[in-house]
Design an enzyme around this catalytic site. Structure first.
Site, PDB file in Angstrom:
ATOM      1  N   GLU A  78       7.685  12.173 -39.541  1.00 53.11           N
ATOM      2  CA  GLU A  78       8.594  13.314 -39.379  1.00 53.11           C
ATOM      3  C   GLU A  78       8.018  14.327 -38.394  1.00 53.11           C
ATOM      4  O   GLU A  78       8.749  14.920 -37.601  1.00 53.11           O
ATOM      5  CB  GLU A  78       8.807  14.019 -40.718  1.00 53.11           C
ATOM      6  CG  GLU A  78       9.559  13.214 -41.742  1.00 53.11           C
ATOM      7  CD  GLU A  78       9.623  13.929 -43.065  1.00 53.11           C
ATOM      8  OE1 GLU A  78      10.753  14.222 -43.491  1.00 53.11           O
ATOM      9  OE2 GLU A  78       8.569  14.215 -43.659  1.00 53.11           O
ATOM     10  N   TYR A 115      24.452  39.128 -33.587  1.00 51.17           N
ATOM     11  CA  TYR A 115      24.176  37.804 -34.148  1.00 51.17           C
ATOM     12  C   TYR A 115      23.625  36.828 -33.123  1.00 51.17           C
ATOM     13  O   TYR A 115      22.999  35.836 -33.491  1.00 51.17           O
ATOM     14  CB  TYR A 115      25.353  37.225 -34.933  1.00 51.17           C
ATOM     15  CG  TYR A 115      26.693  37.230 -34.269  1.00 51.17           C
ATOM     16  CD1 TYR A 115      27.031  36.267 -33.335  1.00 51.17           C
ATOM     17  CD2 TYR A 115      27.637  38.182 -34.608  1.00 51.17           C
ATOM     18  CE1 TYR A 115      28.275  36.259 -32.747  1.00 51.17           C
ATOM     19  CE2 TYR A 115      28.897  38.182 -34.022  1.00 51.17           C
ATOM     20  CZ  TYR A 115      29.208  37.218 -33.086  1.00 51.17           C
ATOM     21  OH  TYR A 115      30.450  37.213 -32.505  1.00 51.17           O
ATOM     22  N   GLU A 133      11.003  24.991 -47.769  1.00 50.21           N
ATOM     23  CA  GLU A 133      10.837  26.305 -48.378  1.00 50.21           C
ATOM     24  C   GLU A 133      10.107  27.257 -47.428  1.00 50.21           C
ATOM     25  O   GLU A 133      10.454  28.432 -47.313  1.00 50.21           O
ATOM     26  CB  GLU A 133      10.054  26.212 -49.701  1.00 50.21           C
ATOM     27  CG  GLU A 133      10.781  25.481 -50.805  1.00 50.21           C
ATOM     28  CD  GLU A 133      10.571  23.969 -50.822  1.00 50.21           C
ATOM     29  OE1 GLU A 133      10.850  23.363 -51.868  1.00 50.21           O
ATOM     30  OE2 GLU A 133      10.135  23.391 -49.803  1.00 50.21           O
ATOM     31  N   LYS A 139      17.761  19.395 -44.179  1.00 45.21           N
ATOM     32  CA  LYS A 139      17.232  18.283 -43.392  1.00 45.21           C
ATOM     33  C   LYS A 139      18.262  17.167 -43.456  1.00 45.21           C
ATOM     34  O   LYS A 139      18.613  16.678 -44.539  1.00 45.21           O
ATOM     35  CB  LYS A 139      15.899  17.793 -43.956  1.00 45.21           C
ATOM     36  CG  LYS A 139      15.308  16.630 -43.167  1.00 45.21           C
ATOM     37  CD  LYS A 139      14.026  16.095 -43.794  1.00 45.21           C
ATOM     38  CE  LYS A 139      12.901  17.059 -43.503  1.00 45.21           C
ATOM     39  NZ  LYS A 139      11.584  16.490 -43.908  1.00 45.21           N
TER      40      LYS A 139
END
Length: 121
Positions: free
Chosen positions: A21, A53, A72, A98
């Protein structure tokens, strides 16, 4: 007070615990919702009085470019960066997903959502 949401931002990044990954990377989706005092912008119709934004998107993009092992951690970094960068933002929710995680089965995504307040800094 306004709730502003940036939905389904897509990033190719290298977050994950597995070496593959980290080397190859994969696609992620990010949603950010934040509450900000919008009273001045509501009256003035001037972008200088609002939390732009586009600038929030740039903060998210920058954080997504820095690899982490855990979703996290990525979500926390994004939330902390939004609160630190934009003083009129009172709280923020960040969802990092993911896409196609390597779990050995048919799964669209795995997600982590964190919520932070300015007082959490």
């Amino acid at each position: 007070m306004a709730l502003i949401e940036l939905n389904d931002m897509s990033f190719y990044a290298h977050h994950g615990c597995f070496e593959q990954e980290q080397k190859i990377g994969t696609w992620f989706r990010v949603d950010v919702a934040y509450e900000a005092d919008s009273a001045r912008a509501e009256r003035s119709d001037n972008i200088a009085d609002a939390v732009n934004y586009l600038e929030v998107y740039q903060v998210v993009k920058q954080q997504m470019a820095s690899a982490s092992h855990l979703l996290e951690h990525v979500a926390h970094r994004i939330g902390e960066a939004v609160l630190s960068t934009f003083v009129s933002v009172e709280n923020v929710a960040v969802k990092v997903s993911k896409m196609n995680p390597p779990l050995g089965g048919d799964l669209d995504s795995v997600s982590v959502t964190i919520r932070m307040r300015r007082s959490d800094l």
